[in-house]
Each structure stands twice: as C-alpha cells, then as structure tokens.
Design an enzyme around this catalytic site. Structure first.
Site, short mmCIF file in Angstrom:
data_model
loop_
_atom_site.label_atom_id
_atom_site.label_comp_id
_atom_site.label_asym_id
_atom_site.label_seq_id
_atom_site.Cartn_x
_atom_site.Cartn_y
_atom_site.Cartn_z
N GLY A 35 84.45 48.14 26.73
CA GLY A 35 84.41 48.49 28.14
C GLY A 35 84.71 47.27 29.01
N CYS A 36 85.05 47.52 30.26
CA CYS A 36 85.46 46.43 31.16
C CYS A 36 84.28 45.53 31.53
CB CYS A 36 86.14 46.99 32.40
SG CYS A 36 85.23 48.29 33.25
N PHE A 37 83.18 46.11 32.02
CA PHE A 37 82.00 45.29 32.30
C PHE A 37 81.53 44.60 31.02
CE2 PHE A 37 80.56 47.60 36.35
CZ PHE A 37 80.66 46.46 37.14
N ALA A 38 81.53 45.35 29.92
CA ALA A 38 81.06 44.79 28.65
C ALA A 38 81.87 43.57 28.23
CB ALA A 38 81.10 45.86 27.56
#
Length: 327
Positions: free
Chosen positions: A136-139
């Site tokens: 994921g992007c935030f991850a």
C-alpha cells in the site's frame, strides 16, 4: 531478449494510468492488453488524456492470453474475484496492486503464492517469486521510515506517525471527500489508529524484529493536493543523531530508489518519481524520520514496475528514471 508482454486489468483507474504512462517508455516491456469492461473498444487516451499523442492502444474486454505478467489494478476484494473467474496460465506472473494478498493469512490463493513486494525488505524473495502483492502507499512510506530501526533491533518503543496523502490516493471515483470544492483549502483525518495499512506494516516489522512488542499509532490525513505522501514518524531510540543517520544510510546503501538526505525534505522532490526520500533527526530521546513518496509511483505503479523488473531479471531501475516535477 524478448520484451515482457504485459496485461493490465482495471485499466481506467489512476494506478493503471500510471502503469501505462511508464511502461510505454520501458525498453523491455510491451503492453499487449488493457482490460476495462466499461471502456472496451475505446482508445486509452480518451480516459487517460495525459496519453494523447503517446499511444493508439485501445481498451479490451479480456486479456489476450499471451501475457507474461498481469497487473491487477482493481478495487480491494476484486482481485480475488478476478482470479477465481479467470483461468490464467500458471506461467503468467501476477502483480496485484490491491490489498487482497498483502497479509500472511491471504498469501496463498487459488494455487498461487504471493510474496509481499517491498523490494527494500524482500528483494531476494521477489526475484524468485511468481506472484507479487504490491504494498500500500501509506505502508510503503511508513515502512521505509522504520525498516532500519527494526532490522537493527532498535525498534523497542511505541511508534507515532502523522502522514498526509493527496486526493489520488482515494481512487478515481468521485466521493464526498475527493472533489475539488471539498479538498481545496481543507484538511482532515480519517481512519485514525485503524487504517487498513497497519496490518502489513506490523507484519513487516515483526519479520525483521520478531521479539518486538510495540504499538504503531497512525493518524492519516487527507491533503488538499493531488499526489504524494509525506510522513512524520517518531519513536524513542538509544542512538545519537550520527548513529541513526549512519544506520539508515547503511541499510539503504544498495537500494536504488531510497535515499537518506542530509537536508530536510519536501514533497515536490519526489512527485512523479519512484523515489523515497528520508531524513533522520534526533530530538532528546526521540528519533524523527520524515519520509516522502509519490503515492501513485513508489506507492503503487512505479513500485509494481520495480517488482516486474526483479521478477524478470531486468535491472531494478529500468524504465523508472523519472525526474521530479519540482516547479
């Protein structure tokens, strides 16, 4: 070497558009199918109008069957449904950009085994894999801020994170909180302490530091801009500032897209690129790591192509020499 034959499913969304934009100029890849059930037969540039003059490709209703790799750019939950109803050849590699296969409990599905595709964590495993669960992007931004501490056994205290993302992180479909009139001159939090990316972050930290028992406290923000993620991550650590910075520089010494900056960083340095920039500072007992990525590139499509390069034995940076749009 023959070109890698690429298929893209869910071709009308933002991540698919970024894949097409980058892959059109990838020297070792050829896009042979872009599937979009709602746009089949229409030129791709009618949906992705940044590609006017770049390609005459059209959307199709199904894959050709000759793909070496298929990128799944579908909404969360829909990748599993697609694989259940589509008889992909066993030899066809899959790179999924949803969260369907990121967690350990979901990595085995329909005879396929998925490897978590964060190259700075699992590069050797990715190179031997058949299927990739793209992070994921935030991850991505948060894990890159924490991996060196975890790997060194220095992640022994609770972690606190504030991170802001652009409106493209919510996808192409217009919702109440993605429209211009809502986003402009505005900011808000969402999913505090329970964001869906916390699961994959926790599993990666556990992979590097199994004995660590810490809480990761994450407050996500919606930003009034279109692209990028900027994260501020802090925790207590028994390191001097020089030791902390050297720890990060050593960990990422062979990572072509992750750079530890001696100067404070900002978002415009990474927008439109596959870079992650990090900056490390010490304030008393706290170490503060700031992390910046483009949510659609290093946080999604660029990292997916980085994984494709690793899967097919291509240079990791191939096709990803993208410059930031600084001004």
């Amino acid at each position: 070497m023959d070109k890698i034959k690429v298929g893209i499913v869910g071709g009308a969304g933002y991540t698919a558009g970024e894949l097409i934009r980058i892959l059109l100029h990838h020297p070792s890849a050829e896009i042979i199918s872009i599937v979009s059930s709602s746009n089949a037969g229409n030129p791709v540039f009618q949906v992705h109008d940044d590609l006017v003059g770049e390609t005459d490709l059209a959307f199709s209703s199904e894959l050709s069957g000759a793909e070496d790799v298929v990128f799944l750019c579908l909404g969360h939950g829909n990748s599993k449904a697609f694989l259940e109803k589509t008889n992909l050849p066993e030899s066809t590699k899959v790179i999924d950009l949803s969260n369907d296969f990121r967690l350990n409990a979901d990595k085995q599905f329909g005879g396929r085994a998925f490897v978590y595709g964060l190259p700075e964590l699992n590069k050797a495993e990715i190179q031997q894999a058949q299927n990739i669960a793209n992070p994921g992007c935030f991850a991505s931004a948060i894990q890159l801020a924490l991996l060196p501490l975890a790997a060194a056994g220095k992640l022994t205290n609770d972690v606190h994170i504030s991170a802001i993302t652009g409106s493209t992180g919510a996808g192409r479909e217009l919702t109440e909180t993605t429209g211009f009139t809502w986003r402009t001159n505005n900011i808000s939090i969402y999913k505090p302490f329970k964001h869906q990316h916390l699961g994959e972050i926790g599993e990666s930290l556990e992979q590097l530091h199994p004995s660590s028992d810490i809480e990761v406290n994450f407050i996500p923000y919606r930003g009034n801009f279109t692209r990028g993620i900027f994260a501020s991550v802090y925790t207590k650590a028994d390191l001097t500032q020089d030791e902390a910075r050297q720890l990060y520089k050593d960990y990422y010494a062979t990572a072509p897209f992750t750079t530890v900056s001696d100067k404070e960083i900002h978002l415009k340095q990474v927008v439109n690129t596959n870079k992650c920039l990090l900056h490390v500072q010490k304030f008393g007992s706290q170490v503060l790591i700031t992390s910046a990525i483009d949510n659609l590139v290093k946080g999604a499509s660029g990292q997916a192509i980085q994984n494709m390069n690793l899967l097919f034995g291509r240079p990791e940076q191939e096709g990803l020499g993208l410059k930031a749009s600084l001004w």
